[in-house]
Design a protein around this motif. Structure first.
Motif, PDB file in Angstrom:
ATOM      1  N   THR A  27       0.809  -1.222   0.000  1.00 30.47           N
ATOM      2  CA  THR A  27       0.000   0.000   0.000  1.00 30.47           C
ATOM      3  C   THR A  27       0.843   1.273   0.000  1.00 30.47           C
ATOM      4  O   THR A  27       0.345   2.333  -0.354  1.00 30.47           O
ATOM      5  CB  THR A  27      -0.986   0.018   1.191  1.00 30.47           C
ATOM      6  OG1 THR A  27      -0.269  -0.099   2.423  1.00 30.47           O
ATOM      7  CG2 THR A  27      -1.993  -1.121   1.079  1.00 30.47           C
ATOM      8  N   SER A  28       2.109   1.160   0.381  1.00 25.49           N
ATOM      9  CA  SER A  28       3.003   2.332   0.398  1.00 25.49           C
ATOM     10  C   SER A  28       3.703   2.572  -0.932  1.00 25.49           C
ATOM     11  O   SER A  28       4.187   3.669  -1.187  1.00 25.49           O
ATOM     12  CB  SER A  28       4.068   2.157   1.484  1.00 25.49           C
ATOM     13  OG  SER A  28       3.477   2.079   2.749  1.00 25.49           O
ATOM     14  N   ALA A  36      -0.010   0.254  -4.867  1.00 26.89           N
ATOM     15  CA  ALA A  36      -0.948   0.799  -3.879  1.00 26.89           C
ATOM     16  C   ALA A  36      -2.406   0.540  -4.229  1.00 26.89           C
ATOM     17  O   ALA A  36      -3.249   0.449  -3.331  1.00 26.89           O
ATOM     18  CB  ALA A  36      -0.720   2.296  -3.706  1.00 26.89           C
ATOM     19  N   ASN A  37      -2.723   0.389  -5.502  1.00 26.26           N
ATOM     20  CA  ASN A  37      -4.113   0.177  -5.905  1.00 26.26           C
ATOM     21  C   ASN A  37      -4.484  -1.286  -6.096  1.00 26.26           C
ATOM     22  O   ASN A  37      -5.608  -1.582  -6.512  1.00 26.26           O
ATOM     23  CB  ASN A  37      -4.411   0.967  -7.185  1.00 26.26           C
ATOM     24  CG  ASN A  37      -4.361   2.456  -6.936  1.00 26.26           C
ATOM     25  OD1 ASN A  37      -4.794   2.935  -5.890  1.00 26.26           O
ATOM     26  ND2 ASN A  37      -3.807   3.192  -7.883  1.00 26.26           N
ATOM     27  N   GLY A  67      -6.204  -0.746   4.817  1.00 29.54           N
ATOM     28  CA  GLY A  67      -6.797  -0.754   3.488  1.00 29.54           C
ATOM     29  C   GLY A  67      -7.327  -2.084   3.005  1.00 29.54           C
ATOM     30  O   GLY A  67      -7.823  -2.183   1.877  1.00 29.54           O
TER      31      GLY A  67
END
Length: 127
Positions: A72-73, A78-79, A101
């Motif tokens: 996610t970083s 991240a998507n 997330g």
């Protein structure tokens, strides 16, 4: 359309269970690659943009929490939607990863049909 699913599960039985649950996706054109560790999943991300990552939270070394944080970083991952395999008795894991997330969770008692349904929903949300 992205068609790569990565599954990071520590044990062979867990990998086999998730792979069996997701196997109908092969007929829909998806490739499913299994990994024995979070590090291996990170390396396989370079094979193409994944449309789903299935992560065991209790893997050794790079555990699921660390893996989710790295995914996610990183702007390139991240998507990617994430499903998490959680221990059935530790709801706090769901709370923590939800804050990170992750929106879809399952455990070893979740039916294969439910895992497949969640995977389709998870990928549909990302597209």
């Amino acid at each position: 359309m992205k068609k790569l699913i990565l599954v990071a599960q520590e044990t062979a039985d867990a990998r086999k269970g998730v792979l069996n649950a997701l196997s109908p996706l092969y007929a829909e054109g998806y490739s499913i690659l299994t990994c024995m560790s979070g590090e291996e999943l990170i390396k396989k991300m370079s094979l193409g943009q994944a449309c789903l990552a299935v992560v065991d939270l209790t893997m050794p070394e790079l555990n699921g929490f660390e893996l989710i944080n790295r995914l996610t970083s990183d702007p390139s991952t991240a998507n990617v939607p994430i499903m998490a395999l959680t221990p059935p008795t530790l709801g706090v894991f769901k709370y923590i990863t939800r804050c990170m997330g992750v929106t879809y969770f399952f455990n070893r008692t979740t039916s294969p049909a439910k895992i497949l349904e969640m995977a389709r929903e998870c990928m549909g949300r990302a597209e």
